[in-house]
Design a protein around this motif. Structure first.
Motif, PDB file in Angstrom:
ATOM      1  N   ASP A 221      31.990 -15.105  27.864  1.00  0.00           N
ATOM      2  CA  ASP A 221      31.712 -13.751  28.320  1.00  0.00           C
ATOM      3  C   ASP A 221      30.829 -13.038  27.296  1.00  0.00           C
ATOM      4  O   ASP A 221      30.379 -13.642  26.330  1.00  0.00           O
ATOM      5  CB  ASP A 221      33.009 -12.959  28.564  1.00  0.00           C
ATOM      6  CG  ASP A 221      33.881 -12.840  27.331  1.00  0.00           C
ATOM      7  OD1 ASP A 221      33.441 -13.253  26.237  1.00  0.00           O
ATOM      8  OD2 ASP A 221      35.009 -12.342  27.462  1.00  0.00           O
ATOM      9  N   ARG A 222      30.519 -11.794  27.541  1.00  0.00           N
ATOM     10  CA  ARG A 222      29.685 -10.959  26.674  1.00  0.00           C
ATOM     11  C   ARG A 222      28.268 -11.508  26.441  1.00  0.00           C
ATOM     12  O   ARG A 222      27.784 -11.512  25.304  1.00  0.00           O
ATOM     13  CB  ARG A 222      30.366 -10.749  25.319  1.00  0.00           C
ATOM     14  CG  ARG A 222      31.716 -10.047  25.408  1.00  0.00           C
ATOM     15  CD  ARG A 222      32.189  -9.655  24.032  1.00  0.00           C
ATOM     16  NE  ARG A 222      33.477  -8.958  24.084  1.00  0.00           N
ATOM     17  CZ  ARG A 222      34.053  -8.400  23.022  1.00  0.00           C
ATOM     18  NH1 ARG A 222      33.478  -8.458  21.835  1.00  0.00           N
ATOM     19  NH2 ARG A 222      35.219  -7.778  23.139  1.00  0.00           N
TER      20      ARG A 222
ATOM     21  N   LEU B 248      45.503 -12.070  22.530  1.00  0.00           N
ATOM     22  CA  LEU B 248      45.786 -12.063  21.100  1.00  0.00           C
ATOM     23  C   LEU B 248      46.842 -13.093  20.719  1.00  0.00           C
ATOM     24  O   LEU B 248      46.742 -13.745  19.684  1.00  0.00           O
ATOM     25  CB  LEU B 248      46.237 -10.663  20.668  1.00  0.00           C
ATOM     26  CG  LEU B 248      46.546 -10.479  19.173  1.00  0.00           C
ATOM     27  CD1 LEU B 248      45.341 -10.852  18.316  1.00  0.00           C
ATOM     28  CD2 LEU B 248      46.987  -9.045  18.890  1.00  0.00           C
ATOM     29  N   GLU B 249      47.828 -13.276  21.561  1.00  0.00           N
ATOM     30  CA  GLU B 249      48.911 -14.220  21.272  1.00  0.00           C
ATOM     31  C   GLU B 249      48.427 -15.671  21.246  1.00  0.00           C
ATOM     32  O   GLU B 249      49.138 -16.566  20.770  1.00  0.00           O
ATOM     33  CB  GLU B 249      50.014 -14.076  22.318  1.00  0.00           C
ATOM     34  CG  GLU B 249      49.586 -14.463  23.715  1.00  0.00           C
ATOM     35  CD  GLU B 249      50.558 -14.031  24.797  1.00  0.00           C
ATOM     36  OE1 GLU B 249      50.693 -14.778  25.790  1.00  0.00           O
ATOM     37  OE2 GLU B 249      51.173 -12.960  24.654  1.00  0.00           O
ATOM     38  N   ASP B 250      47.214 -15.923  21.724  1.00  0.00           N
ATOM     39  CA  ASP B 250      46.676 -17.286  21.739  1.00  0.00           C
ATOM     40  C   ASP B 250      45.970 -17.655  20.431  1.00  0.00           C
ATOM     41  O   ASP B 250      45.727 -18.841  20.177  1.00  0.00           O
ATOM     42  CB  ASP B 250      45.665 -17.441  22.885  1.00  0.00           C
ATOM     43  CG  ASP B 250      46.304 -17.283  24.251  1.00  0.00           C
ATOM     44  OD1 ASP B 250      47.367 -17.892  24.469  1.00  0.00           O
ATOM     45  OD2 ASP B 250      45.743 -16.558  25.083  1.00  0.00           O
TER      46      ASP B 250
ATOM     47  N   ARG C  74      25.194 -10.915  22.606  1.00  0.00           N
ATOM     48  CA  ARG C  74      24.962 -12.117  21.801  1.00  0.00           C
ATOM     49  C   ARG C  74      24.479 -11.766  20.390  1.00  0.00           C
ATOM     50  O   ARG C  74      24.928 -12.364  19.411  1.00  0.00           O
ATOM     51  CB  ARG C  74      23.943 -13.030  22.481  1.00  0.00           C
ATOM     52  CG  ARG C  74      24.409 -13.597  23.821  1.00  0.00           C
ATOM     53  CD  ARG C  74      23.370 -14.514  24.415  1.00  0.00           C
ATOM     54  NE  ARG C  74      23.410 -15.835  23.809  1.00  0.00           N
ATOM     55  CZ  ARG C  74      22.477 -16.769  23.992  1.00  0.00           C
ATOM     56  NH1 ARG C  74      21.426 -16.503  24.746  1.00  0.00           N
ATOM     57  NH2 ARG C  74      22.584 -17.952  23.423  1.00  0.00           N
ATOM     58  N   LEU C  75      23.565 -10.804  20.301  1.00  0.00           N
ATOM     59  CA  LEU C  75      23.051 -10.438  18.983  1.00  0.00           C
ATOM     60  C   LEU C  75      24.148  -9.798  18.136  1.00  0.00           C
ATOM     61  O   LEU C  75      24.264 -10.085  16.939  1.00  0.00           O
ATOM     62  CB  LEU C  75      21.866  -9.485  19.112  1.00  0.00           C
ATOM     63  CG  LEU C  75      21.211  -9.063  17.781  1.00  0.00           C
ATOM     64  CD1 LEU C  75      20.738 -10.286  16.998  1.00  0.00           C
ATOM     65  CD2 LEU C  75      20.052  -8.104  18.040  1.00  0.00           C
ATOM     66  N   GLU C  76      24.952  -8.959  18.744  1.00  0.00           N
ATOM     67  CA  GLU C  76      26.076  -8.335  18.026  1.00  0.00           C
ATOM     68  C   GLU C  76      27.023  -9.392  17.480  1.00  0.00           C
ATOM     69  O   GLU C  76      27.475  -9.316  16.333  1.00  0.00           O
ATOM     70  CB  GLU C  76      26.826  -7.393  18.959  1.00  0.00           C
ATOM     71  CG  GLU C  76      28.038  -6.730  18.341  1.00  0.00           C
ATOM     72  CD  GLU C  76      28.802  -5.874  19.330  1.00  0.00           C
ATOM     73  OE1 GLU C  76      30.050  -5.800  19.215  1.00  0.00           O
ATOM     74  OE2 GLU C  76      28.176  -5.302  20.235  1.00  0.00           O
ATOM     75  N   MET C  77      27.334 -10.391  18.297  1.00  0.00           N
ATOM     76  CA  MET C  77      28.233 -11.454  17.865  1.00  0.00           C
ATOM     77  C   MET C  77      27.580 -12.297  16.771  1.00  0.00           C
ATOM     78  O   MET C  77      28.231 -12.662  15.781  1.00  0.00           O
ATOM     79  CB  MET C  77      28.622 -12.338  19.052  1.00  0.00           C
ATOM     80  CG  MET C  77      29.514 -11.652  20.075  1.00  0.00           C
ATOM     81  SD  MET C  77      31.097 -11.101  19.375  1.00  0.00           S
ATOM     82  CE  MET C  77      31.856 -12.675  18.975  1.00  0.00           C
ATOM     83  N   PHE C  78      26.295 -12.611  16.926  1.00  0.00           N
ATOM     84  CA  PHE C  78      25.607 -13.382  15.889  1.00  0.00           C
ATOM     85  C   PHE C  78      25.672 -12.650  14.552  1.00  0.00           C
ATOM     86  O   PHE C  78      25.950 -13.256  13.517  1.00  0.00           O
ATOM     87  CB  PHE C  78      24.149 -13.631  16.280  1.00  0.00           C
ATOM     88  CG  PHE C  78      23.354 -14.251  15.164  1.00  0.00           C
ATOM     89  CD1 PHE C  78      23.397 -15.619  14.943  1.00  0.00           C
ATOM     90  CD2 PHE C  78      22.589 -13.460  14.302  1.00  0.00           C
ATOM     91  CE1 PHE C  78      22.692 -16.194  13.887  1.00  0.00           C
ATOM     92  CE2 PHE C  78      21.889 -14.032  13.253  1.00  0.00           C
ATOM     93  CZ  PHE C  78      21.940 -15.399  13.042  1.00  0.00           C
TER      94      PHE C  78
ATOM     95  N   GLU D  31      38.772 -10.621  15.342  1.00  0.00           N
ATOM     96  CA  GLU D  31      38.393  -9.273  14.920  1.00  0.00           C
ATOM     97  C   GLU D  31      37.463  -8.598  15.923  1.00  0.00           C
ATOM     98  O   GLU D  31      37.573  -7.392  16.177  1.00  0.00           O
ATOM     99  CB  GLU D  31      37.733  -9.337  13.542  1.00  0.00           C
ATOM    100  CG  GLU D  31      38.706  -9.718  12.437  1.00  0.00           C
ATOM    101  CD  GLU D  31      38.040  -9.970  11.109  1.00  0.00           C
ATOM    102  OE1 GLU D  31      38.740  -9.922  10.083  1.00  0.00           O
ATOM    103  OE2 GLU D  31      36.815 -10.228  11.088  1.00  0.00           O
ATOM    104  N   GLU D  32      36.553  -9.366  16.518  1.00  0.00           N
ATOM    105  CA  GLU D  32      35.600  -8.790  17.453  1.00  0.00           C
ATOM    106  C   GLU D  32      36.231  -8.436  18.792  1.00  0.00           C
ATOM    107  O   GLU D  32      35.854  -7.459  19.435  1.00  0.00           O
ATOM    108  CB  GLU D  32      34.426  -9.764  17.678  1.00  0.00           C
ATOM    109  CG  GLU D  32      33.501  -9.900  16.474  1.00  0.00           C
ATOM    110  CD  GLU D  32      32.815  -8.596  16.130  1.00  0.00           C
ATOM    111  OE1 GLU D  32      32.233  -7.960  17.037  1.00  0.00           O
ATOM    112  OE2 GLU D  32      32.883  -8.195  14.945  1.00  0.00           O
ATOM    113  N   PHE D  33      37.219  -9.213  19.210  1.00  0.00           N
ATOM    114  CA  PHE D  33      37.823  -9.001  20.525  1.00  0.00           C
ATOM    115  C   PHE D  33      39.072  -8.136  20.477  1.00  0.00           C
ATOM    116  O   PHE D  33      39.472  -7.576  21.496  1.00  0.00           O
ATOM    117  CB  PHE D  33      38.160 -10.354  21.172  1.00  0.00           C
ATOM    118  CG  PHE D  33      36.987 -11.022  21.824  1.00  0.00           C
ATOM    119  CD1 PHE D  33      36.848 -11.038  23.200  1.00  0.00           C
ATOM    120  CD2 PHE D  33      36.005 -11.636  21.062  1.00  0.00           C
ATOM    121  CE1 PHE D  33      35.763 -11.649  23.808  1.00  0.00           C
ATOM    122  CE2 PHE D  33      34.917 -12.246  21.647  1.00  0.00           C
ATOM    123  CZ  PHE D  33      34.791 -12.254  23.028  1.00  0.00           C
TER     124      PHE D  33
END
Length: 207
Positions: free
Chosen positions: A140-141, A62-64, A145-149, A101-103
């Motif tokens: 990763d993940r 998160l700090e990145d 892929r569909l969730e991220m799209f 938000e996703e990670f």
């Protein structure tokens, strides 16, 4: 902080490649920059995170997120001045916000959210996940892929961004992207042209 996440004013067309990992964004960025004889802004996060992985064997934390966002805007603002009418951006702050938000359980820094909403681009090219997954140190993940799209497309819709969904092989994507970009270029006037500015400098020096 807010100023570091703000676009410098310049009259060019800005196009963003937008979508999940391993969906063809960088390939298309290079193709479009070559087609329009201009520059493209690569994804700052890859260089930043590859260095972190090489040195610390750690992935993104998160700090990145904010340093990555700041680095991306510095790169975009620098390259915009070297563009010929159009700048191709491999990513933008809205994409950084989506990843945050996703990670990180829905969290994104307020300054990042504000900048992601207010920075302007003429067109987003949303790349679909009908491309083979290519693993590396940072990605990763693959199973999500569909969730991220869906998260990326939702962000475009919620922020009222002008976007075009690209599917198919590389040739089809490139042709459809060029067609959409050409329409925008036709409507824009007096766009900044780095090559012309260099020519004008040389003419003045020779006078």
């Amino acid at each position: 902080m807010e100023k570091k996440l703000t676009q410098d004013p310049i009259n060019i067309v800005k196009v963003v490649l937008f979508g999940p990992e391993s969906s063809g964004k960088t390939t298309l960025s290079r193709q479009l920059a070559r087609h329009y004889n201009t520059v493209w802004a690569p994804e700052y996060a890859r260089k930043y995170l590859q260095k972190k992985w090489n040195n610390e064997r750690k992935t993104c934390e998160l700090e990145d997120i904010l340093p990555i966002a700041i680095g991306q805007m510095e790169l975009e603002n620098k390259l915009a001045k070297k563009a010929d009418k159009i700048l191709i951006c491999d990513t933008d702050l809205l994409e950084t916000k989506v990843y945050s938000e996703e990670f990180y359980e829905g969290f994104a820094d307020d300054t990042l959210k504000k900048a992601a909403k207010e920075n302007n681009y003429d067109l987003y090219l949303l790349t679909y996940i009908d491309t083979p997954w290519e693993a590396d140190d940072l990605r990763d993940r693959p199973e999500q892929r569909l969730e991220m799209f869906n998260a990326f497309e939702k962000a475009l819709q919620e922020n009222n961004k002008n976007y075009l969904l690209l599917k198919g092989d590389k040739k089809t994507r490139l042709q459809n992207a060029i067609k959409a970009i050409d329409k925008i270029l036709y409507q824009k006037k007096n766009l900044h042209n780095f090559s012309d500015s260099l020519y004008n400098i040389n003419v003045r020096l020779e006078e």
